[in-house]
Motif scaffolding. Structure first.
Motif, PDB file in Angstrom:
ATOM      1  N   THR A  64      -0.688  -8.615  -1.517  1.00 48.28           N
ATOM      2  CA  THR A  64      -1.642  -7.938  -2.346  1.00 48.28           C
ATOM      3  C   THR A  64      -3.130  -8.241  -1.868  1.00 48.28           C
ATOM      4  N   VAL A  65      -4.136  -7.275  -2.395  1.00 48.79           N
ATOM      5  CA  VAL A  65      -5.555  -7.725  -2.222  1.00 48.79           C
ATOM      6  C   VAL A  65      -5.639  -8.927  -2.898  1.00 48.79           C
ATOM      7  N   SER A  66      -5.466  -8.807  -4.271  1.00 47.09           N
ATOM      8  CA  SER A  66      -6.152  -9.931  -5.104  1.00 47.09           C
ATOM      9  C   SER A  66      -5.409 -10.801  -5.963  1.00 47.09           C
ATOM     10  N   HIS A  67      -4.041 -10.867  -5.423  1.00 47.26           N
ATOM     11  CA  HIS A  67      -3.132 -11.699  -6.037  1.00 47.26           C
ATOM     12  C   HIS A  67      -2.822 -11.648  -7.574  1.00 47.26           C
ATOM     13  N   PRO A  68      -2.822 -10.343  -8.218  1.00 49.89           N
ATOM     14  CA  PRO A  68      -2.710 -10.195  -9.656  1.00 49.89           C
ATOM     15  C   PRO A  68      -1.550 -10.441 -10.286  1.00 49.89           C
ATOM     16  N   GLU A  77      -3.305  -2.091  -4.421  1.00 49.06           N
ATOM     17  CA  GLU A  77      -3.121  -3.484  -4.110  1.00 49.06           C
ATOM     18  C   GLU A  77      -2.217  -3.741  -2.890  1.00 49.06           C
ATOM     19  N   LYS A  80     -13.608 -11.676   2.365  1.00 49.12           N
ATOM     20  CA  LYS A  80     -14.711 -12.308   1.945  1.00 49.12           C
ATOM     21  C   LYS A  80     -15.127 -13.605   2.736  1.00 49.12           C
ATOM     22  N   GLY A 111      -8.090 -10.415   0.118  1.00 50.22           N
ATOM     23  CA  GLY A 111      -9.249 -10.663  -0.720  1.00 50.22           C
ATOM     24  C   GLY A 111     -10.107 -11.619  -0.234  1.00 50.22           C
ATOM     25  N   PRO A 112      -9.745 -12.654  -0.098  1.00 47.55           N
ATOM     26  CA  PRO A 112     -10.333 -13.754   0.280  1.00 47.55           C
ATOM     27  C   PRO A 112     -10.436 -13.867   1.561  1.00 47.55           C
ATOM     28  N   ASN A 136      -2.730 -12.673   0.930  1.00 48.26           N
ATOM     29  CA  ASN A 136      -3.680 -11.932   0.190  1.00 48.26           C
ATOM     30  C   ASN A 136      -5.121 -11.717   0.780  1.00 48.26           C
ATOM     31  N   ASP A 184       0.554 -16.832   0.418  1.00 52.37           N
ATOM     32  CA  ASP A 184      -1.131 -16.999   0.363  1.00 52.37           C
ATOM     33  C   ASP A 184      -1.532 -17.278   1.551  1.00 52.37           C
ATOM     34  N   ARG A 188      -3.177   1.326  -9.534  1.00 52.81           N
ATOM     35  CA  ARG A 188      -3.694   0.186  -9.244  1.00 52.81           C
ATOM     36  C   ARG A 188      -2.799  -0.694  -8.362  1.00 52.81           C
TER      37      ARG A 188
END
Length: 356
Positions: free
Chosen positions: A145-149, A170, A120, A116-117, A114, A89, A166
């Motif tokens: 990954t982008v969104s930590h799925p 990611e 943003k 994503g955040p 990740n 992270d 998908r």
């Protein structure tokens, strides 16, 4: 899955100085370096400083992860007492509280981000500017990954083909950002929650990625480079006494093992370990089941053992850790395996789902 480990001691000659070298690598895994974040994934700054000071004082050689893995695959010896440091992270407290300590010791490190955040502008996460600064002092940034799925869960109405598409997005989106923002990528991925399966690991191989789980253990040239182990060093594992044991661990001398697949059921899990021929203290092998204690060992011959939990795992991730002292008694061979037990309302990509 094969783990045909050959633990061979090698000697490097440098002038008249003789130094031992190793062909395996323990890797430490951190998340937060903070006192106000979840304890299960955190070390305090004081604890982190204690860990790093110990590495320096005890003569451990902190190496760049990507370089060390390339050397292992090529059969190039690592320095004696080599170890690598990683973070999962992109938490900003790594920069605020961990990075100054790492800089003091001039230790290289890898952060799996990740994006994503980060994209943003979330204030709890690193910025690209901070990452560029950290790169100047040994920092390397890799893929989380982008969104930590949960990578093994299907979304509502999603087909298996759509799921794999998908997951590729990611990973590929982060690779593109690393190259755009930092100018390069080490092509390494840490699976969110440490979860992967056969299809995801095959996909990572096709994408040319080295990937890491969250099972404990030591990397050598016969490890699965789409699911490499690391030692957690936070929360319950932050005590220096337990960290010392892990830092001196070796890969378990296995020829192969069987684990009944990635998913657990309502039955207790079991696995079979097949050991190399050699002078090992097999009678001192001990295996422990998370939340249950010691596992039952049923020897199938002089070099094979069935390891069984007494009870089924609860929903979530469960593991069995096995250790065995080497002949010197100063090191432990180490192996860990993880299973996922899905809840009834979680659509994991199990063998049953794939058949339907």
């Amino acid at each position: 899955m094969l783990l045909r480990n050959a633990l061979l001691a090698s000697v490097l000659l440098c002038g008249t100085t003789m130094a031992l070298a190793q062909d395996y690598l323990p890797i430490l895994q951190y998340h937060h370096v903070d006192t106000s974040t979840p304890r299960s994934t955190s070390v305090s700054p004081d604890e982190f400083r204690e860990h790093m000071d110990y590495l320096a004082e005890a003569g451990f050689q902190v190496v760049d992860l990507a370089t060390a893995l390339a050397d292992i695959k090529a059969g190039v010896a690592l320095p004696d007492k080599a170890v690598a440091i990683t973070f999962d992270d992109a938490y900003r407290n790594i920069y605020q509280n961990g990075f100054p300590i790492l800089k003091t010791h001039d230790f290289p490190f890898t952060v799996f981000i990740n994006t994503g955040p980060v994209e943003k502008g979330h204030t709890s996460f690193l910025t690209w500017e901070q990452m560029r600064e950290m790169e100047q002092s040994g920092g390397v940034f890799a893929n989380h990954t982008v969104s930590h799925p949960y990578m093994l869960r299907l979304e509502d109405g999603e087909t298996l083909e759509q799921w794999l598409t998908r997951m590729a997005h990611e990973v590929n989106e982060v690779e593109a950002l690393l190259n755009e923002k930092l100018g390069h990528s080490p092509k390494m991925l840490a699976y969110p929650y440490g979860e992967s399966n056969t299809e995801i690991r095959a996909q990572m191989a096709e994408l040319g990625m080295i990937a890491f789980g969250q099972q404990s253990g030591v990397v050598d040239k016969n490890s699965d480079f789409t699911n490499l182990p690391r030692f957690p060093a936070a929360g319950n594992y932050a005590k220096l006494s337990s960290l010392k044991v892990k830092l001196n661990a070796k890969p378990m001398p296995l020829v192969s093992f069987e684990d009944q697949g990635d998913f657990a059921s309502s039955e207790p899990v079991q696995m079979t370990l097949h050991f190399q021929q050699g002078d090992y203290r097999l009678q001192e092998l001990a295996c422990y089941v998370s939340g249950q204690g010691e596992a039952k060992l049923d020897w199938l011959g002089s070099n094979s053992v069935n390891v069984q939990a007494e009870k089924a795992f609860p929903v979530g991730r469960g593991r069995i850790n096995c250790t065995m002292p080497d002949q010197s008694g100063r090191h432990y061979y180490w192996f860990s395996n993880v299973w996922i037990r899905a809840a009834a309302d979680e659509t994991y990509v199990t063998e049953k789902v794939k058949k339907n």
